[in-house]
Design an enzyme around this catalytic site. Structure first.
Site, PDB file in Angstrom:
ATOM      1  N   LYS A   3       0.841  -1.219   0.000  1.00  0.00           N
ATOM      2  CA  LYS A   3       0.000   0.000   0.000  1.00  0.00           C
ATOM      3  C   LYS A   3       0.866   1.255   0.000  1.00  0.00           C
ATOM      4  O   LYS A   3       0.667   2.163  -0.800  1.00  0.00           O
ATOM      5  CB  LYS A   3      -0.894  -0.007   1.251  1.00  0.00           C
ATOM      6  CG  LYS A   3      -1.531   1.337   1.561  1.00  0.00           C
ATOM      7  CD  LYS A   3      -2.443   1.273   2.773  1.00  0.00           C
ATOM      8  CE  LYS A   3      -1.832   1.688   4.072  1.00  0.00           C
ATOM      9  NZ  LYS A   3      -1.572   3.127   4.221  1.00  0.00           N
ATOM     10  N   ASN A   4       1.825   1.296   0.911  1.00  0.00           N
ATOM     11  CA  ASN A   4       2.593   2.533   1.055  1.00  0.00           C
ATOM     12  C   ASN A   4       3.558   2.768  -0.106  1.00  0.00           C
ATOM     13  O   ASN A   4       4.104   3.862  -0.252  1.00  0.00           O
ATOM     14  CB  ASN A   4       3.351   2.543   2.391  1.00  0.00           C
ATOM     15  CG  ASN A   4       2.405   2.748   3.555  1.00  0.00           C
ATOM     16  OD1 ASN A   4       1.217   3.004   3.357  1.00  0.00           O
ATOM     17  ND2 ASN A   4       2.922   2.645   4.769  1.00  0.00           N
ATOM     18  N   CYS A   6      -6.396  12.576  12.120  1.00  0.00           N
ATOM     19  CA  CYS A   6      -6.032  11.174  12.163  1.00  0.00           C
ATOM     20  C   CYS A   6      -6.092  10.681  13.589  1.00  0.00           C
ATOM     21  O   CYS A   6      -5.621  11.361  14.496  1.00  0.00           O
ATOM     22  CB  CYS A   6      -4.627  11.027  11.605  1.00  0.00           C
ATOM     23  SG  CYS A   6      -4.110   9.346  11.505  1.00  0.00           S
ATOM     24  N   ARG A  51      -0.798  14.969  12.535  1.00  0.00           N
ATOM     25  CA  ARG A  51       0.106  14.668  11.410  1.00  0.00           C
ATOM     26  C   ARG A  51       0.167  15.886  10.499  1.00  0.00           C
ATOM     27  O   ARG A  51      -0.481  15.918   9.450  1.00  0.00           O
ATOM     28  CB  ARG A  51      -0.365  13.417  10.670  1.00  0.00           C
ATOM     29  CG  ARG A  51      -0.296  12.186  11.538  1.00  0.00           C
ATOM     30  CD  ARG A  51      -0.909  10.989  10.883  1.00  0.00           C
ATOM     31  NE  ARG A  51      -0.037  10.347   9.912  1.00  0.00           N
ATOM     32  CZ  ARG A  51      -0.362   9.252   9.256  1.00  0.00           C
ATOM     33  NH1 ARG A  51      -1.512   8.683   9.449  1.00  0.00           N
ATOM     34  NH2 ARG A  51       0.473   8.723   8.386  1.00  0.00           N
ATOM     35  N   ASP A  79       3.874   0.802  12.033  1.00  0.00           N
ATOM     36  CA  ASP A  79       2.693   0.154  11.453  1.00  0.00           C
ATOM     37  C   ASP A  79       2.572  -1.321  11.832  1.00  0.00           C
ATOM     38  O   ASP A  79       1.598  -1.978  11.459  1.00  0.00           O
ATOM     39  CB  ASP A  79       2.699   0.306   9.925  1.00  0.00           C
ATOM     40  CG  ASP A  79       2.380   1.736   9.500  1.00  0.00           C
ATOM     41  OD1 ASP A  79       2.000   2.550  10.352  1.00  0.00           O
ATOM     42  OD2 ASP A  79       2.526   2.036   8.297  1.00  0.00           O
ATOM     43  N   ARG A 111      -8.661  -0.495   4.140  1.00  0.00           N
ATOM     44  CA  ARG A 111      -7.746   0.533   3.627  1.00  0.00           C
ATOM     45  C   ARG A 111      -6.372  -0.071   3.357  1.00  0.00           C
ATOM     46  O   ARG A 111      -5.605   0.490   2.565  1.00  0.00           O
ATOM     47  CB  ARG A 111      -7.590   1.663   4.654  1.00  0.00           C
ATOM     48  CG  ARG A 111      -8.841   2.478   4.858  1.00  0.00           C
ATOM     49  CD  ARG A 111      -8.521   3.689   5.671  1.00  0.00           C
ATOM     50  NE  ARG A 111      -7.363   4.353   5.115  1.00  0.00           N
ATOM     51  CZ  ARG A 111      -6.535   5.133   5.798  1.00  0.00           C
ATOM     52  NH1 ARG A 111      -6.764   5.372   7.076  1.00  0.00           N
ATOM     53  NH2 ARG A 111      -5.503   5.702   5.227  1.00  0.00           N
TER      54      ARG A 111
HETATM   55  C1  UD1 Z   1       3.991   7.070   6.295  1.00  0.00           C
HETATM   56  C2  UD1 Z   1       3.128   5.843   6.083  1.00  0.00           C
HETATM   57  C3  UD1 Z   1       2.496   5.405   7.387  1.00  0.00           C
HETATM   58  C4  UD1 Z   1       3.572   5.214   8.443  1.00  0.00           C
HETATM   59  C5  UD1 Z   1       4.468   6.452   8.551  1.00  0.00           C
HETATM   60  C6  UD1 Z   1       5.634   6.253   9.474  1.00  0.00           C
HETATM   61  C7  UD1 Z   1       2.329   6.064   3.813  1.00  0.00           C
HETATM   62  C8  UD1 Z   1       1.180   6.271   2.900  1.00  0.00           C
HETATM   63  N1  UD1 Z   1       2.088   6.134   5.109  1.00  0.00           N
HETATM   64  O1  UD1 Z   1       3.121   8.101   6.751  1.00  0.00           O
HETATM   65  O2  UD1 Z   1       1.807   4.178   7.161  1.00  0.00           O
HETATM   66  O3  UD1 Z   1       2.953   4.985   9.701  1.00  0.00           O
HETATM   67  O4  UD1 Z   1       5.001   6.774   7.250  1.00  0.00           O
HETATM   68  O5  UD1 Z   1       6.414   5.175   9.091  1.00  0.00           O
HETATM   69  O6  UD1 Z   1       3.433   5.777   3.385  1.00  0.00           O
HETATM   70  N2  UD1 Z   1       5.394  15.085  10.354  1.00  0.00           N
HETATM   71  C9  UD1 Z   1       5.467  16.435  10.614  1.00  0.00           C
HETATM   72  N3  UD1 Z   1       5.438  17.303   9.548  1.00  0.00           N
HETATM   73  C10 UD1 Z   1       5.347  16.869   8.261  1.00  0.00           C
HETATM   74  C11 UD1 Z   1       5.301  15.469   8.012  1.00  0.00           C
HETATM   75  C12 UD1 Z   1       5.328  14.603   9.076  1.00  0.00           C
HETATM   76  O7  UD1 Z   1       5.540  16.869  11.742  1.00  0.00           O
HETATM   77  O8  UD1 Z   1       5.310  17.701   7.333  1.00  0.00           O
HETATM   78  C13 UD1 Z   1       5.405  14.116  11.492  1.00  0.00           C
HETATM   79  C14 UD1 Z   1       4.090  13.388  11.605  1.00  0.00           C
HETATM   80  O9  UD1 Z   1       3.189  14.101  12.387  1.00  0.00           O
HETATM   81  C15 UD1 Z   1       4.503  12.102  12.270  1.00  0.00           C
HETATM   82  C16 UD1 Z   1       5.919  11.872  11.790  1.00  0.00           C
HETATM   83  O10 UD1 Z   1       6.333  13.101  11.243  1.00  0.00           O
HETATM   84  O11 UD1 Z   1       4.527  12.242  13.661  1.00  0.00           O
HETATM   85  C17 UD1 Z   1       6.045  10.788  10.766  1.00  0.00           C
HETATM   86  O12 UD1 Z   1       5.371  11.171   9.610  1.00  0.00           O
HETATM   87  P1  UD1 Z   1       5.823  10.683   8.165  1.00  0.00           P
HETATM   88  O13 UD1 Z   1       7.119   9.942   8.251  1.00  0.00           O
HETATM   89  O14 UD1 Z   1       5.735  11.826   7.234  1.00  0.00           O
HETATM   90  O15 UD1 Z   1       4.691   9.611   7.852  1.00  0.00           O
HETATM   91  P2  UD1 Z   1       3.611   9.621   6.712  1.00  0.00           P
HETATM   92  O16 UD1 Z   1       4.243   9.881   5.397  1.00  0.00           O
HETATM   93  O17 UD1 Z   1       2.459  10.442   7.125  1.00  0.00           O
END
Ligand code: UD1
Length: 418
Positions: free
Chosen positions: A22-23, A116, A121, A307, A399
């Site tokens: 998925k990711n 979420c 996030r 995850d 999902r």
């Molecule tokens: C992706 C995965 C999700 C997984 C996560 C962490 C997908 C579609 N989803 O989510 O399944 O749980 O990686 O391995 O690939 N953050 C900020 N600012 C930002 C972006 C992120 O503060 O602009 C924080 C988020 O709040 C969170 C942390 O960074 O606490 C990790 O987020 P991120 O690594 O970006 O995960 P996702 O891409 O949302």
């Protein structure tokens, strides 16, 4: 919303095939906007999130077909540059289209993704990165509008931590900025990022540094249509492996890429879990000794994946002694602990940890899934628990788990949707 009825306490048997990741496929679908040519993506899991991404492409006037695990994105001459909120609200990963849309149109409008249940996030790092690439952005009435103001020759983006989404977003914009060389420092290194890099590179992008925390991207004028196969989903593979372990059964999971699952494998070996890995398959065995409690820290790749944290928490409720689970990525990801207690587990969320006292058995009960991985954790618990478990609001599972009812039944589990 439907619920899943599980008559637990049964041994599983047989084999299960892991579907595509998925990711990996979600950012690939977003990045497919970067070419007008036909793209064929193979080994695509049939998931709600994938269907949502296809709806987003359709709202942009891009025609797609999804049959037999393959998505074809038809060649097209142009596409729109904005997406309605009701589609973005459904999942955070849809925000990944902002970068590609901004690059092809020089300006775009994409609503902020919704809230979420696993914690806040934000998308500040996505916007900071796009800003460095020359796109001013402003948020009006919940929509992020970007506009290209500069064409910098060289850009350095220093991520304060390796955000998966921000790395993908910046990468998927930088590849098509002709005349701009971009360096992303502290980039995420997840296998799904590696997939996106492979996808973009095959389309004609110039990216160096795959699997490292520094990526260097030289923008190119054109990207081309390709055929591409998605890697197996490491979370799905891990979840089925835990299904075998938690029910003390011998099953085989086909599509377990050990290189992608090293942290999980190591933790399982530490607690005496009887698993055997051969090539791309893992087999669980009936145990000779009890599983032991442990300390798990979920953190950015290559550490233990957040995850898989809820599913591992479930296994630890049936492992001897005390365990502590600490999630550094989503410290508030703990709603499963409360639901597991309904099944008789001793699992308590305290100070950003989940403290577990292992016991011999769980008892079936009605429980409530709050999100995707919570649903997976509760289904595992239901498979192990004596009697009937009803997982309410189980639809979250669709999902991220392709044909899960069919696959569980194929493993002899007694599960039904209603
Ligand atoms: C992706 C995965 C999700 C997984 C996560 C962490 C997908 C579609 N989803 O989510 O399944 O749980 O990686 O391995 O690939 N953050 C900020 N600012 C930002 C972006 C992120 O503060 O602009 C924080 C988020 O709040 C969170 C942390 O960074 O606490 C990790 O987020 P991120 O690594 O970006 O995960 P996702 O891409 O949302």
């Amino acid at each position: 919303m439907s619920e899943m009825l599980i008559r637990g306490g049964k041994k599983l048997r047989g084999e299960v095939q892991v579907s595509g990741s998925k990711n990996a496929v979600l950012p690939i679908l977003a990045a497919s906007l970067l070419t007008n040519e036909r793209i064929l993506i193979k080994r695509v899991p049939d998931l709600e999130d994938v269907r949502t991404m296809l709806e987003i492409l359709s709202s942009l006037n891009i025609e797609t077909t999804f049959e037999n695990g393959q998505i074809e994105i038809k060649a097209h001459s142009t596409c729109k540059n904005s997406v309605p909120y009701h589609l973005i609200r459904k999942m955070r990963a849809s925000f990944n289209i902002l970068g590609p849309l901004s690059v092809i149109h020089n300006e775009a409008g994409v609503p902020l993704p919704g809230g979420c249940s696993i914690g806040p996030r934000p998308v500040d790092l996505h916007l900071m990165g796009l800003n460095k690439l020359g796109f001013e952005n402003r948020i009006e009435h919940g929509v992020v509008f970007t506009q290209r103001k500069e064409k910098p020759r060289s850009v350095t983006v220093d991520l304060p931590f390796p955000s998966v989404g921000a790395t993908e977003q910046i990468l998927s914009a930088a590849v098509k900025l002709t005349g701009t060389t971009t360096v992303i420092n502290n980039a995420a290194k997840e296998p799904e990022i590696g997939q996106l890099i492979d996808f973009l590179t095959q389309m004609g992008a110039r990216i160096r540094g795959k699997d490292t925390s520094t990526l260097m991207i030289e923008g190119v004028e054109e990207l081309h249509g390709i055929e591409f196969e998605v890697i197996p989903d490491r979370m799905e593979a891990g979840t089925y492996m835990l299904a075998g372990l938690i029910t003390n059964s011998a099953i085989t999971v086909n599509g377990y890429i050990s290189e992608h699952n090293q942290a999980l494998t190591q933790e399982l070996l530490k607690i005496n879990a009887p698993i055997q890995i051969n090539d791309d398959r893992v087999t669980t065995k009936e145990r000779q000794e009890t599983l032991k409690g442990t300390y798990i820290r979920a953190d950015i790749y290559p550490y233990f994946p957040t995850d898989m944290q809820p599913q591992m928490t479930t296994l630890l409720t049936l492992s001897e002694g005390r365990s502590i689970v600490n999630d550094r990525v989503f410290p508030e990801r703990n709603s499963h602990a409360e639901e597991l207690r309904r099944l008789g587990a001793h699992a308590y969320a305290r100070n950003q940890n989940i403290i577990i006292k292992g016991q011999k058995e769980l008892q079936g009960a009605p429980v409530f899934a709050t999100d995707l991985r919570c649903a997976a954790a509760l289904i595992l618990a239901g498979l192990a628990a004596k009697g009937e478990t009803v997982v309410q609001e189980v639809d979250h599972i669709f999902r991220g788990y392709d044909r899960i009812v069919e696959k569980l039944r194929g493993l002899n589990a007694d599960v039904a949707l209603r």
